[in-house]
Design an enzyme around this catalytic site. Structure first.
Site, PDB file in Angstrom:
ATOM      1  N   LYS A 111       0.830  -1.210   0.000  1.00 35.20           N
ATOM      2  CA  LYS A 111       0.000   0.000   0.000  1.00 35.20           C
ATOM      3  C   LYS A 111       0.865   1.261   0.000  1.00 35.20           C
ATOM      4  O   LYS A 111       0.408   2.332  -0.404  1.00 35.20           O
ATOM      5  CB  LYS A 111      -0.984  -0.025   1.151  1.00 35.20           C
TER       6      LYS A 111
HETATM    7  C1  LIG Z   1      -4.143  -4.697   0.638  1.00 35.54           C
HETATM    8  C2  LIG Z   1      -3.301  -5.918   0.474  1.00 35.54           C
HETATM    9  C3  LIG Z   1      -3.604  -6.933  -0.483  1.00 35.54           C
HETATM   10  C4  LIG Z   1      -4.839  -6.858  -1.354  1.00 35.54           C
HETATM   11  O1  LIG Z   1      -4.721  -5.872  -2.344  1.00 35.54           O
HETATM   12  P1  LIG Z   1      -6.033  -5.337  -3.075  1.00 35.54           P
HETATM   13  O2  LIG Z   1      -5.564  -4.227  -3.939  1.00 35.54           O
HETATM   14  O3  LIG Z   1      -6.943  -4.869  -1.972  1.00 35.54           O
HETATM   15  O4  LIG Z   1      -6.599  -6.483  -3.845  1.00 35.54           O
HETATM   16  C5  LIG Z   1      -2.755  -8.004  -0.594  1.00 35.54           C
HETATM   17  N1  LIG Z   1      -1.660  -8.134   0.198  1.00 35.54           N
HETATM   18  C6  LIG Z   1      -1.336  -7.198   1.112  1.00 35.54           C
HETATM   19  C7  LIG Z   1      -0.143  -7.408   1.962  1.00 35.54           C
HETATM   20  C8  LIG Z   1      -2.132  -6.062   1.283  1.00 35.54           C
HETATM   21  O5  LIG Z   1      -1.813  -5.151   2.212  1.00 35.54           O
END
Ligand SMILES: *Cc1c(COP(=O)(O)O)cnc(C)c1O
Length: 494
Positions: A111
């Site tokens: 993120k």
């Molecule tokens: C948020 C997240 C995901 C999922 O990603 P999306 O874009 O919501 O599908 C997968 N792995 C981690 C570690 C995340 O923080």
């Protein structure tokens, strides 16, 4: 040509900077580009570009009302020394695939890739639209997003960020990460309640017209760093293009050769970005959508029926424990032939009955996608297997993708080269990762495990973890659910 953004639920249309400022359309829909732009650069020329240069080449096609100077300024402020590698998103070859490590930012999870640039996109958008108020970001978090947003907005001028988390409802490491956050514009508050209460509290504050007026008089307005903001999606298209350029540069693929992409999926943002990259002209064949035991997306891709009426399962890949994948709406809209009425019907059905079915015609538009899932046992097993065979240690979310990729290859015999999105550092989920490798680790303390993982994987402990080992808490506010608004006012001095 200017790319405009349109709601998935009506014909409301805005510019890129307005879409970033608004987040969600006022009809509850998500903003999508009216036409998906094409990459305007020779793939061969990408090879020698830095991450920042690729970012500019991709993002300028989406954010057409930003000037070159504005966009480059946002990119340079986001992708700098906050990342612990100059490459920003390195590609590691292991176990017959290429792991795109998206976890080298300040909170060691993917993120950061979007949340480190969103604050700059937001304040630039505010300036462009003559907004004089400072932007106040309000977020409820169940752990990870809160810290990534705090790190992104810390000390960004003309912004303040307030994060509410359920006191006792996040892991001790997650709590420590948040309450040790530096920056004069950051506020972290524990509430005596659960995540849903924190979320509802934030929504109520957002919807309070009286407060909005008082804020405006004091020179503030709210905004959200929500994952459906187009300002979070567009920066994620970049790393797929970057990964392709790396494969070319390292001679792993021929120019124009198609690759597959495997994404551990929750809210469907990351994999949608890969789909947008494909639509831009990047040679991607299959988009492999990996779920954990909350396999609502797997069921959707196999049956054409989306149904959230099921048990919510807590897994060792908590960031994928999601039953409503918000960003899927953008894909639904597209496969419905960009028909906002049809999309709205389906979303209304999701709201009222918790499910919807797509038509066969829409289903035929999903040929680029393959969905599967990994159980908890399979996830742990694949971490151990890859470690034993290669020495490379992956986190629990990435492991879900690794397992699904193995299932895909077995089922299809498709040996197209594949990039696996590696979404978190194993140091972020140390206990689950170490338990997967050997259950003898379970009796050890959190930071002891960190050191063991470092030894075992022969990788340095990331700064993000070293910092919280010794850092002192800087935030100690705890409040009741019904005091959230008062706390916000107090922080803002109104
Ligand atoms: C948020 C997240 C995901 C999922 O990603 P999306 O874009 O919501 O599908 C997968 N792995 C981690 C570690 C995340 O923080």
């Amino acid at each position: 040509m200017e790319v405009m953004y349109k709601s998935t639920r009506s014909d409301q249309t805005v510019t890129a900077s307005q879409a970033i400022l608004k987040g969600l359309a006022s009809d509850g829909g998500l903003f999508v580009p009216v036409t998906l732009p094409k990459l305007n650069v020779n793939i061969e020329d990408l090879k020698d570009m830095s991450y920042q240069e690729v970012a500019y080449a991709v993002m300028k096609e989406f954010l057409t009302d930003f000037t070159e100077e504005e966009l480059k300024n946002c990119i340079n402020k986001a992708y700098d020394k906050k990342f612990d590698t100059e490459e920003i998103a390195p590609l590691v070859k292991a176990d017959g695939a290429y792991y795109l490590e998206l976890f080298h930012g300040p909170t060691i999870a993917f993120k950061d890739m979007a949340l480190s640039i969103l604050p700059h996109l937001l304040i630039t958008s505010a300036k462009k639209n003559n907004i004089k108020n400072d932007i106040v970001i309000l977020t409820a978090t169940s752990g990870d997003t809160g810290k990534a947003a705090l790190a992104g907005f810390a000390d960004v001028e003309h912004t303040k960020i307030i994060v509410f988390y359920p006191k006792g409802g996040v892991s001790p490491i997650q709590e420590k990460q948040m309450v040790t956050q530096k920056g004069d514009n950051t506020f972290v508050v524990g509430i005596n309640g659960n995540f849903d209460q924190a979320q509802s509290g934030v929504k109520a504050i957002f919807g309070n017209k009286e407060l909005e007026k008082e804020m405006n008089e004091a020179g503030y307005q709210f905004s959200s760093a929500n994952s459906i903001n187009i300002g979070r999606l567009v920066p994620q298209v970049v790393y797929y293009v970057y990964a392709y350029s790396k494969l070319l540069k390292e001679g792993e693929i021929e120019n124009g050769e198609k690759i597959n992409v495997v994404v551990p999926t929750g809210n469907f943002g990351n994999i949608l970005a890969a789909y947008y990259a494909k639509n831009m002209g990047l040679p991607i064949d299959k988009l492999i959508c990996a779920s954990n035991d909350n396999k609502v997306l797997y069921d959707f891709f196999t049956t054409g029926s989306y149904d959230k009426n099921r048990e919510f399962i807590l897994t060792t890949s908590p960031s994928m424990d999601i039953l409503i994948s918000s960003n899927l709406e953008r894909l639904i809209y597209k496969i419905a032939g960009c028909d906002d009425t049809k999309n709205k019907e389906l979303m209304t059905s999701l709201n009222t009955t918790g499910k919807y079915d797509i038509t066969d015609e829409m289903k035929s538009e999903l040929v680029d996608f393959y969905g599967n899932y990994a159980t908890e046992k399979e996830t742990a097993e694949v971490i151990k297997e890859i470690y034993q065979q290669t020495g490379y240690i992956i986190d629990t979310h990435t492991a879900v993708a690794a397992k699904v990729y193995k299932k895909y290859k077995e089922e299809t015999n498709d040996n197209t080269k594949a990039v696996i999105a590696s979404t978190a550092s194993p140091f972020k989920f140390t206990r689950s990762v170490m338990n997967a490798i050997d259950d003898k680790y379970d009796s050890k303390g959190d930071f002891e495990l960190v050191d063991e993982l470092s030894k075992l994987g022969n990788v340095k402990v990331p700064n993000a973890i070293e910092e919280i080992r010794s850092a002192n808490p800087l935030h100690d506010t705890v409040c009741e659910v019904n005091e959230m608004e008062a706390v916000v006012k107090k922080f803002l001095g109104i």
